[in-house]
Design a protein around this motif. Sequence first.
Motif, PDB file in Angstrom:
ATOM      1  N   ALA A 154       4.329   5.737   1.355  1.00  0.00           N
ATOM      2  CA  ALA A 154       4.607   4.711   0.350  1.00  0.00           C
ATOM      3  C   ALA A 154       3.940   5.006  -0.992  1.00  0.00           C
ATOM      4  O   ALA A 154       4.149   4.264  -1.959  1.00  0.00           O
ATOM      5  CB  ALA A 154       4.145   3.342   0.857  1.00  0.00           C
ATOM      6  N   PHE A 155       3.169   6.092  -1.077  1.00  0.00           N
ATOM      7  CA  PHE A 155       2.414   6.377  -2.307  1.00  0.00           C
ATOM      8  C   PHE A 155       3.340   6.592  -3.503  1.00  0.00           C
ATOM      9  O   PHE A 155       3.187   5.957  -4.552  1.00  0.00           O
ATOM     10  CB  PHE A 155       1.528   7.605  -2.089  1.00  0.00           C
ATOM     11  CG  PHE A 155       0.742   8.006  -3.309  1.00  0.00           C
ATOM     12  CD1 PHE A 155      -0.298   7.217  -3.770  1.00  0.00           C
ATOM     13  CD2 PHE A 155       1.058   9.165  -4.003  1.00  0.00           C
ATOM     14  CE1 PHE A 155      -1.029   7.578  -4.902  1.00  0.00           C
ATOM     15  CE2 PHE A 155       0.346   9.543  -5.126  1.00  0.00           C
ATOM     16  CZ  PHE A 155      -0.703   8.748  -5.575  1.00  0.00           C
ATOM     17  N   TYR A 156       4.307   7.473  -3.362  1.00  0.00           N
ATOM     18  CA  TYR A 156       5.207   7.758  -4.484  1.00  0.00           C
ATOM     19  C   TYR A 156       6.124   6.576  -4.823  1.00  0.00           C
ATOM     20  O   TYR A 156       6.372   6.297  -6.001  1.00  0.00           O
ATOM     21  CB  TYR A 156       6.023   9.019  -4.208  1.00  0.00           C
ATOM     22  CG  TYR A 156       5.198  10.281  -4.322  1.00  0.00           C
ATOM     23  CD1 TYR A 156       4.804  10.764  -5.569  1.00  0.00           C
ATOM     24  CD2 TYR A 156       4.784  10.977  -3.189  1.00  0.00           C
ATOM     25  CE1 TYR A 156       4.033  11.902  -5.678  1.00  0.00           C
ATOM     26  CE2 TYR A 156       4.010  12.125  -3.292  1.00  0.00           C
ATOM     27  CZ  TYR A 156       3.633  12.586  -4.541  1.00  0.00           C
ATOM     28  OH  TYR A 156       2.861  13.714  -4.653  1.00  0.00           O
ATOM     29  N   PRO A 157       6.655   5.836  -3.835  1.00  0.00           N
ATOM     30  CA  PRO A 157       7.397   4.619  -4.196  1.00  0.00           C
ATOM     31  C   PRO A 157       6.564   3.618  -4.985  1.00  0.00           C
ATOM     32  O   PRO A 157       7.077   2.973  -5.901  1.00  0.00           O
ATOM     33  CB  PRO A 157       7.802   4.051  -2.824  1.00  0.00           C
ATOM     34  CG  PRO A 157       7.947   5.253  -1.957  1.00  0.00           C
ATOM     35  CD  PRO A 157       6.856   6.179  -2.405  1.00  0.00           C
ATOM     36  N   LEU A 158       5.266   3.513  -4.663  1.00  0.00           N
ATOM     37  CA  LEU A 158       4.409   2.603  -5.435  1.00  0.00           C
ATOM     38  C   LEU A 158       4.251   3.096  -6.876  1.00  0.00           C
ATOM     39  O   LEU A 158       4.321   2.301  -7.828  1.00  0.00           O
ATOM     40  CB  LEU A 158       3.037   2.480  -4.776  1.00  0.00           C
ATOM     41  CG  LEU A 158       2.913   1.573  -3.547  1.00  0.00           C
ATOM     42  CD1 LEU A 158       1.462   1.490  -3.105  1.00  0.00           C
ATOM     43  CD2 LEU A 158       3.453   0.190  -3.826  1.00  0.00           C
ATOM     44  N   LEU A 159       4.052   4.390  -7.045  1.00  0.00           N
ATOM     45  CA  LEU A 159       3.903   4.927  -8.403  1.00  0.00           C
ATOM     46  C   LEU A 159       5.197   4.790  -9.210  1.00  0.00           C
ATOM     47  O   LEU A 159       5.160   4.633 -10.429  1.00  0.00           O
ATOM     48  CB  LEU A 159       3.485   6.402  -8.339  1.00  0.00           C
ATOM     49  CG  LEU A 159       2.068   6.703  -7.880  1.00  0.00           C
ATOM     50  CD1 LEU A 159       1.796   8.203  -7.942  1.00  0.00           C
ATOM     51  CD2 LEU A 159       1.029   5.953  -8.726  1.00  0.00           C
ATOM     52  N   SER A 160       6.329   4.839  -8.527  1.00  0.00           N
ATOM     53  CA  SER A 160       7.608   4.708  -9.242  1.00  0.00           C
ATOM     54  C   SER A 160       7.841   3.302  -9.774  1.00  0.00           C
ATOM     55  O   SER A 160       8.766   3.084 -10.556  1.00  0.00           O
ATOM     56  CB  SER A 160       8.764   5.111  -8.317  1.00  0.00           C
ATOM     57  OG  SER A 160       8.861   4.238  -7.214  1.00  0.00           O
TER      58      SER A 160
ATOM     59  N   SER B 273      11.836   6.246  -3.721  1.00  0.00           N
ATOM     60  CA  SER B 273      11.342   6.213  -5.111  1.00  0.00           C
ATOM     61  C   SER B 273      12.504   6.154  -6.092  1.00  0.00           C
ATOM     62  O   SER B 273      12.441   5.428  -7.100  1.00  0.00           O
ATOM     63  CB  SER B 273      10.474   7.449  -5.391  1.00  0.00           C
ATOM     64  OG  SER B 273       9.359   7.501  -4.533  1.00  0.00           O
ATOM     65  N   ILE B 274      13.572   6.890  -5.811  1.00  0.00           N
ATOM     66  CA  ILE B 274      14.761   6.841  -6.669  1.00  0.00           C
ATOM     67  C   ILE B 274      15.361   5.428  -6.660  1.00  0.00           C
ATOM     68  O   ILE B 274      15.782   4.911  -7.710  1.00  0.00           O
ATOM     69  CB  ILE B 274      15.794   7.876  -6.201  1.00  0.00           C
ATOM     70  CG1 ILE B 274      15.284   9.289  -6.462  1.00  0.00           C
ATOM     71  CG2 ILE B 274      17.139   7.663  -6.910  1.00  0.00           C
ATOM     72  CD1 ILE B 274      16.166  10.384  -5.885  1.00  0.00           C
TER      73      ILE B 274
END
Length: 408
Positions: free
Chosen positions: A87-93, A152-153
Motif C-alpha cells: 500500500a506504500f505507493y498507492p498512499l504516495l499517489s 496507484s494508477i
Amino acid sequence: MILSRLLNDEGMALYILVIPTLSLCITLAQFSIPSAVFRLISHPQYRNKKVIISALLICGFSCLLIILGLMIFSHMITVNLLKQPQAFYPLLSMIPFIPLVGLSGIIKNYYLGRENVSCLAIASFLEESSRIVFSVIFIGLFHDLDIFFLVSIAIISMSVGELVSIIYLYAKLHRKVNVRYHDKEYIKENFIWKDMMNIALPLTGSRLLHSGYNFIEPIVLVNMLSRLGYVESVVQSDFAVMSGYVVSLLFTSTFFNNVILRMMLPQLNRDIAYQRLHSLRKHIQYGIIACFLISLPFTLIFYFYGDICLNIMYDTTQGYDYLKYMCIPFTLCYLQTPLSATLQALGKNHEMFMMSCFEVTIEFVCLIILIPGYAVLSVGIVMLIGQLSTLVFSSYFVFHEVYKKRMP
C-alpha cells in the motif's frame, strides 16, 4: 464498476484498504472550508472576494501540512498499521489529489452558493468521464505491472478527474479571477478567519470523527482477526467485498438524496430567516417523503435481485448474503438527509458534533464486541447501528426545535 473489472480481487482489496486513509487526509486537508464557502457565499452579508481569499489561504495551509505528514508517515502506516507493504505507493499517489480536491471543493461550493447547479453537473460528468478514461487506458497499457502500481494508477486517475473539473469550472467563471500578487495588508483586510472557523470547526470535528473511525476500522479488523487465526489476505479480501461492494451499493441512492439536500438547504435557510414555521415543517415533510420514495425501489431491488445488481455493477456475486439482509434496515438511514439539512439550517452544529461523537463511540465499542463472533460481517452490523442511532437523535432534535418549540 470499472475498477472491479480492471483490477483483480487482490487489487480491489488493496484499493479498498487504502481509501479510508485517503478519506482521513481529505477531511484534514479540506478542514470543511468548502462547506463554509457554500454557507457564506449564499449569505448576502459577505463579499465573494473575502470568502474565496480566506478559503484558499486556510485550505492551502492545511493541504501542505497533510502532504508533508503523508510523505513522512506513509511507510509506518502501510507496514505497522495496515500490515500491507504494497500500500506504500498507492498512499504516495494520493499526494497530488489532496490539494486538487481542496481547490475543487472551494470552487464547487462557490457555484453551489451562487445556485449554479448546471455547471456543477457538467463538471461532475467531465470529472468522472476523464477519470474512467484515464483508468481504462493506463491500467490497460500497464496491466503487466505489479498490482500496487495498477492501484496507484487508479488513485492518480482521481487527481486527473479533479483537475479536469477545476479547469472547466474556472473557464466558466463569468468574471476573470485576479491572480496577481497582493501584499500582506490586502490579504489581511480580506481575511475572515472567525466567521469561516465558526462554520468549519464543528463540521470538521464531525467529519474527522467519521474519517478517523473509517481509518481505524480495517486496522482493528485485520489485527483482531489475525490474532484469532484468520489469514490476513482473506480478511482484507472479505473487507473489500463488504466495504467496496455491499456498502457502496447500499449508498447508491444517496446520489439522489444529496441532490435533495442541496435543494432543501437554501429553502430551509429562507424559511428560518423569515420565520415561516409552517413552510419549514412542510419542506421537511416533503424531504422525508421524497427520500423514502427514492430509497424504497432500491431496497426492493437489492433484496430480490441483489445478486444480479452485484454482477452487473462489479462482475461478482460476492457479498449477496450481506446485501440481502442489510438493505431492509438501511432503508431508514436514507431518511437522515432531510434531517441533517434541517439541523444545518438551524445552526445546530454542536448537536451534530455530539451525535457524531456518540455514533463513532458506539460503533467502535460494538466493533470490538462483535468481531470475534461475526468477523467481517461485524463491519456491516456496526454501520447500521451507528446510522440508526444518529437517525433517532436527529429526529429528536428536529422534532424539539421545529414542532415543539416556537421559532423566535
